[in-house]
Design an enzyme around this catalytic site. Structure first.
Site, mmCIF file in Angstrom:
data_model
loop_
_atom_site.group_PDB
_atom_site.id
_atom_site.type_symbol
_atom_site.label_atom_id
_atom_site.label_comp_id
_atom_site.label_asym_id
_atom_site.label_seq_id
_atom_site.Cartn_x
_atom_site.Cartn_y
_atom_site.Cartn_z
ATOM 1 N N ASP A 1 0.876 -1.165 0.000
ATOM 2 C CA ASP A 1 0.000 0.000 0.000
ATOM 3 C C ASP A 1 0.921 1.225 0.000
ATOM 4 O O ASP A 1 2.145 1.123 0.149
ATOM 5 C CB ASP A 1 -0.955 -0.008 1.199
ATOM 6 C CG ASP A 1 -2.165 0.898 0.944
ATOM 7 O OD1 ASP A 1 -2.092 1.748 0.025
ATOM 8 O OD2 ASP A 1 -3.180 0.766 1.646
HETATM 9 C C1 NOJ Z 1 -3.889 3.975 0.031
HETATM 10 C C2 NOJ Z 1 -5.088 3.086 0.163
HETATM 11 O O1 NOJ Z 1 -5.046 2.433 1.414
HETATM 12 C C3 NOJ Z 1 -5.226 2.044 -0.924
HETATM 13 O O2 NOJ Z 1 -6.477 1.444 -0.810
HETATM 14 C C4 NOJ Z 1 -5.021 2.656 -2.281
HETATM 15 O O3 NOJ Z 1 -5.186 1.687 -3.280
HETATM 16 C C5 NOJ Z 1 -3.644 3.281 -2.325
HETATM 17 N N1 NOJ Z 1 -3.585 4.352 -1.337
HETATM 18 C C6 NOJ Z 1 -3.283 3.827 -3.691
HETATM 19 O O4 NOJ Z 1 -3.941 4.989 -3.961
#
Ligand code: NOJ
Length: 740
Positions: free
Chosen positions: A265
């Protein structure tokens, strides 16, 4: 490209080039030609060199065919080995055409329909440059305080798994070129179980709970063939997921046989330092690569540290080769070596044509996602009465919710537009009546939504709005209140301790109620809300979630009776936030609460234990009578299959859809078992007066669980079979599982 050619390609790559594939950067690093601007922009903040950017293998959240083609073209010109960039984006529940939030999709109890929706989402986003999407989110809903309930379909592992598999199938669409995207299930694992529902907080749970309840939906996505898995921000037994070898290497890769790409993430490798398990970037990168993380999303850890780790003999070139190969294989599967522009070449005419189909499907899905929670003989609204439409969501395009970052707002149909179309402009008055909130400051910016631009109404404006709304309400025959959470109150980093409707809206509702008119509340929100304090002040409540582009039409279809509501909650709605974490499949405990007041039982002294609106619940304009379940035999050998028969009769004069639910209870086990577990459901449509029989099957496999010794299997004994329209109104029968 053949596998041999791919292996040759890997062999011809330098170590730096291989590491480059393992880095993901955002659009800011690519939008301009590598220029001086870049060096003082995102690159400098990250601490990466221009050379590393030129070698980077994937891009985050850049959308738009023109832009994607431009970046790809420039990149390919400079790429020594002509390895295309992979474009990945957050297309969570719709691209330009937005479907209901996953929490709403869950309420359809219709994974096939949701699969169709995701097929369309994939085609629409692939045509505008997306190749991988960070969906499905498959975290089991446990706590309504957590803002990301919005992105998940259910609190039930079985139902959630059905949806996560359906979403993967829809998105990947059998790999149809340009009409599919690779799917990335997230957030692996257990992200939704953050303590106290506070975003990014610690997760600490037993391995049994993790395996029994949280893993199935991720596993279902893996089994459905999803190409990527995203690590979660949280810890699992003290070790953050992104550096967790047990989770990623042992469970995901060894036990489940996942051979695809693991991506972190956002900046999660860096967070290994803030978590306090790595001293510096070098250690953080070391933990992640050893856990088989392939792509580092938006940090400099892999870019700046992997080479030194190899030089110091801490990791091997083979680890890099394996990760790089998995990424190349994904690019190859998508056909990027042959066509680096992927779906961007789809003709414009084809797109316009499919836009109509998308809107039509979005309306159907939204129709089916709305849940009627209360109806005191006020809905559907017949004939053409004078309607006062009031509330901050009455004419708002924010009904697409927070995560629909690419939504085409032009296309979004507000409730006002739809009601004017349906009931006639002359019959509708529309007023905001009040602000969403009294105070926006604590919400924090989200992407392009800047809190400083969300001006709260002044005291004078508030009074004027309220006055106008009350006057129009006074003149109307019926009042429809469009209320809900502000979009920034749910979604990522949208944890709340107060999960009721915002105060200005509650205050207005009470004043409207005092007028003594029939009042319908339509709710827009991204989590289960506690509705105890508004329920007495209205005659009907329609839960519309964030219903998407066609939301206005869909709600109006239900209000007018053009669509008979069929949505059923896939989450429990509490009376009070104090009940959280609340979910229906609880254990009975050693001192279960009884109907009589007995102090020393497991209960609250000020609130029921049960949900106010239970899992599986939803009203319709028709009504049905359910028979008790009839089981084909009372004893079952492990190799046998039982059938359970339930008769359902429509006892009204209105055609409708029923979701017939079957739960089981394992009465005695080597470990405590939940009081109810959903095992199957069937959706049927019944004409007025029609009777149908639904037959469920029960096999020994459905009775398995993680036993005391952590083996997966069933145990002989008594099982209850409970069937009905929701998790509270159930009738039961029993059978015995015998062992040979
Ligand atoms: C953080 C989020 O937790 C996740 O769900 C997302 O896909 C990523 N950012 C990328 O934007």
């Amino acid at each position: 490209m053949t596998e041999e050619k791919l292996t040759e390609l890997l062999k011809s790559m330098t170590r730096k080039e291989k590491i480059g594939q393992m880095i993901q950067l955002d659009g800011g690093c690519f939008k301009q030609n590598p220029s001086e601007e870049n060096v003082t922009g995102p690159l400098e903040r990250l601490g990466l060199s221009k050379e590393t950017v030129q070698l980077c293998g994937s891009v985050l959240n850049v959308m738009g065919a023109e832009q994607v083609v431009k970046i790809q073209k420039e990149y390919m010109q400079k790429s020594r080995l002509k390895i295309p960039l992979l474009f990945m984006a957050d297309i969570i529940y719709g691209y330009k055409t937005v479907f209901p939030i996953p929490l709403g999709m869950g309420a359809t109890w219709n994974p096939e329909l949701v699969c169709d929706a995701y097929r369309m989402i994939a085609a629409e986003s692939a045509a505008d440059g997306d190749m991988v999407t960070f969906s499905p989110p498959a975290d089991l809903i446990r706590d309504a305080r957590w803002g990301r309930c919005l992105e998940m379909a259910s609190e039930d592992p079985f139902l959630l798994s059905k949806f996560s598999a359906a979403m993967v199938k829809g998105l990947q669409n059998d790999g149809k070129p340009g009409k599919s995207v690779a799917s990335c299930v997230k957030h692996f694992a257990g992200y939704s179980a953050v303590q106290a529902g506070r975003e990014y907080n610690t997760v600490d749970m037993s391995e049994r709970n993790l395996r029994q309840n949280f893993f199935p939906a991720y596993k279902a996505a893996v089994d459905a063939g999803c190409e990527l898995v995203m690590t979660s921000f949280n810890t699992i037994d003290g070790v953050p997921a992104t550096g967790n070898q047990w989770l990623l290497k042992k469970v995901l890769r060894e036990e489940w046989g996942f051979q695809g790409v693991v991506i972190t993430d956002y900046a999660a490798i860096n967070e290994l330092m803030t978590h306090g398990v790595a001293e510096n970037e070098y250690e953080a990168a070391h933990l992640a690569i050893n856990a088989t993380v392939d792509i580092d999303m938006r940090t400099a850890c892999y870019g700046n540290q992997l080479e030194s780790l190899i030089q110091n003999g801490e990791i091997s070139d083979e680890q890099i080769d394996q990760a790089c190969m998995r990424i190349l294989q994904l690019k190859n599967k998508l056909g990027l070596f042959e066509n680096p522009y992927y779906g961007c070449m789809i003709k414009k005419e084809t797109l316009t044509q499919s836009a109509f189909q998308e809107a039509a499907l979005a309306r159907i899905v939204a129709n089916r996602s709305c849940v009627l929670l209360k109806n005191n003989n006020v809905l559907p609204i017949k004939n053409h009465p004078k309607i006062a439409l009031i509330g901050p969501y009455a004419d708002s395009k924010d009904i697409t919710g927070l995560w629909a970052v690419f939504a085409d707002r032009e296309k979004t149909v507000t409730l006002r537009q739809a009601m004017e179309e349906h009931f006639g402009k002359e019959n509708i008055s529309c007023d905001k009546g009040c602000d969403f909130l009294y105070d926006y400051e604590s919400l924090g910016d989200f992407g392009n939504i800047k809190v400083s631009e969300l001006s709260a109404m002044t005291e004078v404006e508030r009074k004027q709005q309220e006055q106008k709304a009350l006057e129009n309400a006074q003149r109307a025959d019926i009042i429809v209140m469009a209320l809900g959470e502000h979009i920034l109150q749910s979604g990522e980093a949208g944890s709340r301790t107060d999960i009721t409707l915002p105060r200005p809206q509650k205050e207005l509702l009470k004043k409207i109620h005092a007028l003594g008119k029939k009042t319908v509340v339509v709710l827009f929100n991204g989590r289960p809300l506690a509705l105890k304090d508004i329920e007495p002040y209205c005659d009907a409540i329609l839960e519309a979630w964030f219903p998407g582009t066609e939301g206005g039409h869909s709600i109006c279809d239900i209000l007018s009776g053009d669509y008979n509501p069929s949505g059923r909650l896939a989450v429990s709605f509490p009376y009070d936030v104090g009940q959280e974490p609340l979910f229906y499949s609880q254990f009975s405990t050693g001192r279960p609460a009884s109907k009589n007041v007995d102090r020393f039982t497991s209960r609250y002294i000020d609130c029921p234990n049960e949900a106010m609106y239970p899992f599986g619940f939803g009203l319709s304009y028709h009504s049905c009578a359910y028979s008790a379940p009839v089981i084909s035999q009372k004893n079952m050998m492990p190799d046998e299959e039982l059938t359970v028969q339930v008769d359902i009769q429509n006892i009204s004069d209105c055609e409708g859809t029923e979701t017939v639910q079957m739960y089981l209870r394992d009465k005695v086990g080597s470990v405590v078992r939940p009081i109810l577990e959903l095992k199957d459901f069937r959706q049927i449509s019944l004409k007025p007066g029609e009777k149908q029989t639904v037959i469920f099957k029960i096999s020994e496999e459905m009775l398995r669980f993680y036993r005391q010794d952590m083996t997966w299997g069933s145990e002989a004994g008594t099982f209850e079979v409970l069937t009905g329209p929701n998790s509270h109104e159930l009738q039961k029968s029993e059978f015995q599982l015998c062992k040979k």
